[in-house]
Motif scaffolding. Structure first.
Motif, PDB file in Angstrom:
ATOM      1  N   GLU A   7      -6.136  -6.371  21.332  1.00 53.86           N
ATOM      2  CA  GLU A   7      -6.065  -6.079  20.019  1.00 53.86           C
ATOM      3  C   GLU A   7      -4.917  -4.965  19.357  1.00 53.86           C
ATOM      4  OE1 GLU A   7      -9.920  -4.981  18.535  1.00 53.86           O
ATOM      5  OE2 GLU A   7     -10.201  -7.018  17.843  1.00 53.86           O
ATOM      6  N   HIS A   8      -4.277  -5.311  18.536  1.00 53.39           N
ATOM      7  CA  HIS A   8      -3.573  -4.217  18.057  1.00 53.39           C
ATOM      8  C   HIS A   8      -4.053  -3.688  16.632  1.00 53.39           C
ATOM      9  CE1 HIS A   8       0.016  -3.867  20.491  1.00 53.39           C
ATOM     10  NE2 HIS A   8      -0.013  -5.097  20.949  1.00 53.39           N
ATOM     11  N   ARG A   9      -4.697  -2.599  16.592  1.00 54.95           N
ATOM     12  CA  ARG A   9      -5.071  -1.893  15.157  1.00 54.95           C
ATOM     13  C   ARG A   9      -4.055  -0.926  14.824  1.00 54.95           C
ATOM     14  NH1 ARG A   9     -10.373  -2.796  14.463  1.00 54.95           N
ATOM     15  NH2 ARG A   9     -11.665  -3.858  15.998  1.00 54.95           N
ATOM     16  N   LEU A  10      -3.766  -1.200  13.683  1.00 58.40           N
ATOM     17  CA  LEU A  10      -2.728  -0.366  12.890  1.00 58.40           C
ATOM     18  C   LEU A  10      -3.585   0.619  12.307  1.00 58.40           C
ATOM     19  CD1 LEU A  10       0.382   0.112  12.442  1.00 58.40           C
ATOM     20  CD2 LEU A  10      -0.110  -1.041  10.348  1.00 58.40           C
ATOM     21  N   GLU A  11      -3.690   2.132  12.924  1.00 64.21           N
ATOM     22  CA  GLU A  11      -4.206   3.041  12.330  1.00 64.21           C
ATOM     23  C   GLU A  11      -3.358   4.405  11.979  1.00 64.21           C
ATOM     24  OE1 GLU A  11      -8.279   3.769  13.981  1.00 64.21           O
ATOM     25  OE2 GLU A  11      -7.265   2.784  15.663  1.00 64.21           O
ATOM     26  N   ASP A  12      -3.320   4.849  10.810  1.00 65.52           N
ATOM     27  CA  ASP A  12      -2.687   5.946  10.583  1.00 65.52           C
ATOM     28  C   ASP A  12      -3.263   6.824   9.403  1.00 65.52           C
ATOM     29  OD1 ASP A  12      -0.401   7.413   8.481  1.00 65.52           O
ATOM     30  OD2 ASP A  12       0.094   7.284  10.612  1.00 65.52           O
ATOM     31  N   LYS A  13      -3.212   8.163   9.143  1.00 64.62           N
ATOM     32  CA  LYS A  13      -4.134   8.856   8.239  1.00 64.62           C
ATOM     33  C   LYS A  13      -3.365   8.321   6.925  1.00 64.62           C
ATOM     34  CE  LYS A  13      -1.111  12.717   8.460  1.00 64.62           C
ATOM     35  NZ  LYS A  13       0.009  12.386   9.611  1.00 64.62           N
ATOM     36  N   SER A  39      -5.797   3.630   4.448  1.00 65.25           N
ATOM     37  CA  SER A  39      -7.073   3.828   3.843  1.00 65.25           C
ATOM     38  C   SER A  39      -8.055   3.537   5.256  1.00 65.25           C
ATOM     39  CB  SER A  39      -7.381   3.066   2.549  1.00 65.25           C
ATOM     40  OG  SER A  39      -7.059   1.679   2.654  1.00 65.25           O
ATOM     41  N   ARG A  40      -7.787   2.354   6.016  1.00 65.10           N
ATOM     42  CA  ARG A  40      -8.567   1.760   7.007  1.00 65.10           C
ATOM     43  C   ARG A  40      -7.429   1.117   7.944  1.00 65.10           C
ATOM     44  NH1 ARG A  40      -8.849  -3.612   6.964  1.00 65.10           N
ATOM     45  NH2 ARG A  40      -7.921  -4.849   5.089  1.00 65.10           N
ATOM     46  N   CYS A  41      -8.208   0.810   9.062  1.00 68.15           N
ATOM     47  CA  CYS A  41      -7.254   0.363  10.043  1.00 68.15           C
ATOM     48  C   CYS A  41      -6.895  -1.346  10.022  1.00 68.15           C
ATOM     49  CB  CYS A  41      -7.855   0.554  11.478  1.00 68.15           C
ATOM     50  SG  CYS A  41      -9.081  -0.497  12.061  1.00 68.15           S
ATOM     51  N   TYR A  42      -5.911  -1.685  10.392  1.00 71.30           N
ATOM     52  CA  TYR A  42      -5.658  -3.176  10.159  1.00 71.30           C
ATOM     53  C   TYR A  42      -5.185  -3.749  11.180  1.00 71.30           C
ATOM     54  CZ  TYR A  42      -5.024  -1.876   5.228  1.00 71.30           C
ATOM     55  OH  TYR A  42      -5.487  -1.494   3.657  1.00 71.30           O
ATOM     56  N   LEU A  43      -5.746  -4.990  11.534  1.00 71.23           N
ATOM     57  CA  LEU A  43      -5.821  -5.882  12.913  1.00 71.23           C
ATOM     58  C   LEU A  43      -4.546  -6.544  12.666  1.00 71.23           C
ATOM     59  CD1 LEU A  43      -7.164  -6.167  15.320  1.00 71.23           C
ATOM     60  CD2 LEU A  43      -8.050  -8.312  14.337  1.00 71.23           C
ATOM     61  N   LEU A  71       0.596  -1.087   0.100  1.00 74.81           N
ATOM     62  CA  LEU A  71      -0.010   0.129   0.033  1.00 74.81           C
ATOM     63  C   LEU A  71       0.806   1.247  -0.193  1.00 74.81           C
ATOM     64  CD1 LEU A  71      -2.619  -0.675   2.650  1.00 74.81           C
ATOM     65  CD2 LEU A  71      -3.108  -0.968   0.139  1.00 74.81           C
ATOM     66  N   LEU A  72       1.982   1.283   0.709  1.00 73.80           N
ATOM     67  CA  LEU A  72       2.682   2.191   1.059  1.00 73.80           C
ATOM     68  C   LEU A  72       4.223   2.052   0.764  1.00 73.80           C
ATOM     69  CD1 LEU A  72       1.139   3.557   4.280  1.00 73.80           C
ATOM     70  CD2 LEU A  72       0.922   4.730   2.100  1.00 73.80           C
ATOM     71  N   HIS A  73       5.195   3.001   0.445  1.00 72.90           N
ATOM     72  CA  HIS A  73       6.697   2.680   0.503  1.00 72.90           C
ATOM     73  C   HIS A  73       6.978   2.106   1.811  1.00 72.90           C
ATOM     74  CE1 HIS A  73       7.826   4.574  -3.244  1.00 72.90           C
ATOM     75  NE2 HIS A  73       6.843   5.511  -2.801  1.00 72.90           N
ATOM     76  N   ASP A  74       7.986   0.984   1.732  1.00 75.05           N
ATOM     77  CA  ASP A  74       8.411   0.136   2.867  1.00 75.05           C
ATOM     78  C   ASP A  74       8.990   1.030   3.862  1.00 75.05           C
ATOM     79  OD1 ASP A  74       7.868  -2.088   1.168  1.00 75.05           O
ATOM     80  OD2 ASP A  74       9.932  -2.296   0.864  1.00 75.05           O
ATOM     81  N   ASP A  75       9.712   2.195   3.650  1.00 70.62           N
ATOM     82  CA  ASP A  75      10.133   3.215   4.584  1.00 70.62           C
ATOM     83  C   ASP A  75       8.855   3.903   5.479  1.00 70.62           C
ATOM     84  OD1 ASP A  75       9.543   4.658   2.372  1.00 70.62           O
ATOM     85  OD2 ASP A  75      11.216   6.103   2.705  1.00 70.62           O
TER      86      ASP A  75
END
Length: 108
Positions: A73-79, A82-86, A18-22
């Protein structure tokens, strides 16, 4: 200082491609440093790895590993996402075979 492996957790479910590795490395570092995620000082984030969607996070202190593992639960959220990931967070073990990591990453 505790052995590095004892201060490391395995993160599965990292959104891949989805995004650059860095950028993803940065998002993971921020997530695991936040107190709301039971986190603490991160020494190193290894991403990408040989396994798709898997990262390794090494903390400065072993106590943080225990704290992070206790969080339900660890929900990965960042602007930038596009959505949060478990995320699935497990203790790192040098004896874990690649087959076991494969099972964690790919649902059966």
């Amino acid at each position: 200082q505790a052995a590095k492996s004892a201060r490391t957790v395995v993160i599965a479910g990292v959104p891949d491609g989805l995004l650059h590795d860095d950028v993803m490395t940065d998002i993971l570092m921020i997530h695991f440093q936040m107190s709301k995620n039971n986190g603490g000082d991160v020494e190193e984030v290894r991403y990408p790895t040989m396994k798709k969607g898997v990262a390794y996070v090494t903390f400065e202190d072993q106590e943080v590993v225990e704290s992070v593992l206790k969080k339900d639960e660890h929900r990965l959220e960042d602007k930038r996402l596009s959505r949060c990931y478990l995320l699935k967070v497990t203790r790192y073990c040098e004896n874990v075979s690649s087959f076991m990591i494969y099972l964690v990453v790919l649902p059966l």
